[in-house]
Write an enzyme that holds these catalytic residues in place. Structure first.
Site, PDB file in Angstrom:
ATOM      1  N   ASP A   1      -9.445  -3.422  -6.875  1.00 21.79           N
ATOM      2  CA  ASP A   1      -8.962  -2.404  -5.947  1.00 21.79           C
ATOM      3  C   ASP A   1      -9.712  -1.101  -6.228  1.00 21.79           C
ATOM      4  O   ASP A   1      -9.557  -0.500  -7.291  1.00 21.79           O
ATOM      5  CB  ASP A   1      -7.460  -2.194  -6.131  1.00 21.79           C
ATOM      6  CG  ASP A   1      -6.827  -1.342  -5.042  1.00 21.79           C
ATOM      7  OD1 ASP A   1      -7.512  -0.448  -4.514  1.00 21.79           O
ATOM      8  OD2 ASP A   1      -5.644  -1.570  -4.729  1.00 21.79           O
TER       9      ASP A   1
ATOM     10  N   HIS B   1      -7.942  -4.407  -2.839  1.00 22.70           N
ATOM     11  CA  HIS B   1      -6.755  -3.818  -2.226  1.00 22.70           C
ATOM     12  C   HIS B   1      -6.366  -4.654  -1.006  1.00 22.70           C
ATOM     13  O   HIS B   1      -7.208  -5.294  -0.379  1.00 22.70           O
ATOM     14  CB  HIS B   1      -7.065  -2.383  -1.799  1.00 22.70           C
ATOM     15  CG  HIS B   1      -5.856  -1.620  -1.373  1.00 22.70           C
ATOM     16  ND1 HIS B   1      -4.901  -1.169  -2.266  1.00 22.70           N
ATOM     17  CD2 HIS B   1      -5.438  -1.216  -0.146  1.00 22.70           C
ATOM     18  CE1 HIS B   1      -3.953  -0.532  -1.602  1.00 22.70           C
ATOM     19  NE2 HIS B   1      -4.254  -0.542  -0.306  1.00 22.70           N
TER      20      HIS B   1
ATOM     21  N   CYS C   1       0.849  -1.194   0.000  1.00 20.28           N
ATOM     22  CA  CYS C   1       0.000   0.000   0.000  1.00 20.28           C
ATOM     23  C   CYS C   1       0.889   1.249   0.000  1.00 20.28           C
ATOM     24  O   CYS C   1       1.591   1.511  -0.962  1.00 20.28           O
ATOM     25  CB  CYS C   1      -0.964  -0.051   1.178  1.00 20.28           C
ATOM     26  SG  CYS C   1      -2.204   1.264   1.189  1.00 20.28           S
TER      27      CYS C   1
END
Length: 276
Positions: free
Chosen positions: A213, A245, A156
């Site tokens: 995502d 995600h 991330c």
């Protein structure tokens, strides 16, 4: 949350244990890697203005280990990131995850994602790159690391920094970026993003992204692929069509075991291919 002063940073920086409050409750699927045969725990990395706490894991025996920088999500260096370090150590690496938000605040004790984002928004890219340089130096001098076999991976927020650090440090042999943001607003704190450095990138980076995502559109993934074609880094991007995600985060509902395991296998092969 108040920003930590320079004096407080120098004297009180420490690594927390457990998971970040903002990620509770923890999934039953969480992976816990055995520390047997390892040296693993908190260390302090000397930097320009004090010490950055970090988690280090490495084999208990041997030396000249290849080095992996493990870059945190916005939730900090909590138990999941520490476990990833242990996974690398079990493979024969010295893996280090520095706490890169420590000057701006302790995100591990915040229960709100919005609060955490406010802290992370204050973190300058230049500060992060400098701290990672210091971490590499410490790994070589104090953790039996081989600076000529250096890799980086991040998740991330850390995925974005993986792209940027691979462009910043020519010592990096290879990187693996897990669902790191590719585009964004430019500011004095974040002057460049992955799409900006892609044409000049020389280090091969493997990007692992989720087709579902909601925060990283497939349009930006394709834009990144096109920009990478302008350079010579041999970087690649893999998209898992049904993955959201954070599909590697086994402690969260977003975890997708099949895609996570495939990505981990690809990561190992990528590092091996490029001499990490």
């Amino acid at each position: 949350m108040k920003e930590i002063t320079r004096r407080q940073f120098i004297t009180t920086a420490a690594l927390a244990t457990g998971f970040a409050l903002a990620v509770e409750p923890i999934s039953a699927k969480v992976i816990r890697t055995d520390g047997k045969g390892l040296i693993a725990g908190a260390v302090k990395i000397p930097v320009k203005d004090g010490n950055v706490p970090a988690y280090r894991a490495m084999p208990a025996k041997g030396q000249n280990f290849p080095v992996i920088l493990v870059i945190q999500e916005i939730f900090g260096v909590h138990e999941h990131i520490q476990d990833v370090c242990r996974r690398f150590a079990q493979l024969g690496y010295v893996a280090i995850a520095p706490e890169l938000f420590v000057r701006q605040g302790n995100v591990l004790k915040l229960s709100s994602v919005d609060e955490i984002r406010k802290v992370v928004a204050k973190v300058p890219d230049a500060q992060v790159l400098s701290d990672l340089d210091a971490t590499v130096n410490w790994a070589v001098k104090s953790a039996k690391g081989n600076g000529k076999r250096l890799g980086i991976t991040g998740f991330c927020w850390g995925g974005r920094m993986t792209w940027l650090y691979a462009a910043h440090n020519p010592q990096v042999k290879a990187g693996v970026a897990w669902y790191g943001r590719l585009v964004g607003d430019r500011s004095p704190l974040t002057p460049r993003h992955a799409v900006d450095i892609a044409p000049q990138l020389k280090t091969p980076v493997l990007g692992l992204y989720g087709g579902e995502d909601t925060g990283i559109s497939l349009e930006t993934v394709e834009e990144m692929r096109d920009r990478l074609k302008l350079g010579r880094s041999k970087s690649q991007i893999i998209v898992y069509p049904d993955a959201p995600h954070a599909f590697f985060a086994d402690y969260r509902p977003s975890y997708r075991e099949r895609d996570a395991k495939d990505g981990w296998k690809r990561l190992q092969a990528w590092f091996k291919q490029y001499g990490v």
